[in-house]
Design a protein around this motif. Structure first.
Motif, short mmCIF file in Angstrom:
data_model
loop_
_atom_site.label_atom_id
_atom_site.label_comp_id
_atom_site.label_asym_id
_atom_site.label_seq_id
_atom_site.Cartn_x
_atom_site.Cartn_y
_atom_site.Cartn_z
N ARG A 28 79.95 33.98 41.75
CA ARG A 28 80.20 33.29 40.48
C ARG A 28 81.67 32.94 40.30
NH1 ARG A 28 78.18 36.85 36.45
NH2 ARG A 28 76.17 35.91 36.84
N VAL A 29 82.57 33.90 40.52
CA VAL A 29 84.00 33.65 40.34
C VAL A 29 84.49 32.66 41.38
CG1 VAL A 29 86.29 34.72 40.37
CG2 VAL A 29 84.38 35.90 39.30
N VAL A 47 87.56 39.76 39.97
CA VAL A 47 86.77 39.71 38.75
C VAL A 47 87.46 40.55 37.68
CG1 VAL A 47 84.54 40.27 37.74
CG2 VAL A 47 84.66 39.45 40.08
N GLU A 48 87.57 39.95 36.48
CA GLU A 48 88.15 40.70 35.37
C GLU A 48 87.15 41.73 34.88
OE1 GLU A 48 89.39 38.11 32.28
OE2 GLU A 48 90.42 36.76 33.64
N THR A 49 87.66 42.91 34.54
CA THR A 49 86.80 43.95 34.01
C THR A 49 86.44 43.60 32.58
OG1 THR A 49 87.93 45.57 35.38
CG2 THR A 49 86.61 46.41 33.56
N TRP A 50 85.16 43.63 32.27
CA TRP A 50 84.67 43.27 30.96
C TRP A 50 84.39 44.51 30.15
CZ3 TRP A 50 80.16 44.02 28.17
CH2 TRP A 50 79.98 43.19 27.06
N THR A 51 84.81 44.51 28.90
CA THR A 51 84.52 45.63 28.01
C THR A 51 83.96 45.09 26.70
OG1 THR A 51 86.75 45.63 27.12
CG2 THR A 51 86.32 47.12 28.96
N LEU A 52 83.11 45.84 26.06
CA LEU A 52 82.52 45.46 24.79
C LEU A 52 83.52 45.73 23.67
CD1 LEU A 52 80.05 44.50 23.23
CD2 LEU A 52 79.30 46.87 23.14
N ASP A 53 83.86 44.70 22.90
CA ASP A 53 84.82 44.83 21.80
C ASP A 53 84.07 44.66 20.48
OD1 ASP A 53 86.99 44.92 20.13
OD2 ASP A 53 87.78 42.96 20.72
#
Length: 58
Positions: A28-29, A47-53
């Motif tokens: 994907r990236v 890939v950027e690390t994704w976190t729930l905000d």
């Protein structure tokens, strides 16, 4: 047809891996960088690390 997809990817210089069913898979990236006109490399294809905000949820 997977064979035509593989042929197109190879002819246009895209990197891909084949599944057990011989279907090409493009990351994907990697695809987003290629479509944006950026030459993918090891440094910009991370890939950027994704976190729930939830800070803005009321």
């Amino acid at each position: 047809m997977p064979s035509r997809q593989i042929q197109w990817l190879t002819n246009n210089g895209w990197e891909y891996v084949l599944t057990g069913a011989r279907r090409p898979i493009v990351g994907r990236v990697y695809a987003r960088l290629k479509l944006a006109g950026v030459k993918p490399s090891a440094t910009n294809a991370v890939v950027e690390t994704w976190t729930l905000d939830l800070s803005r949820v009321g």
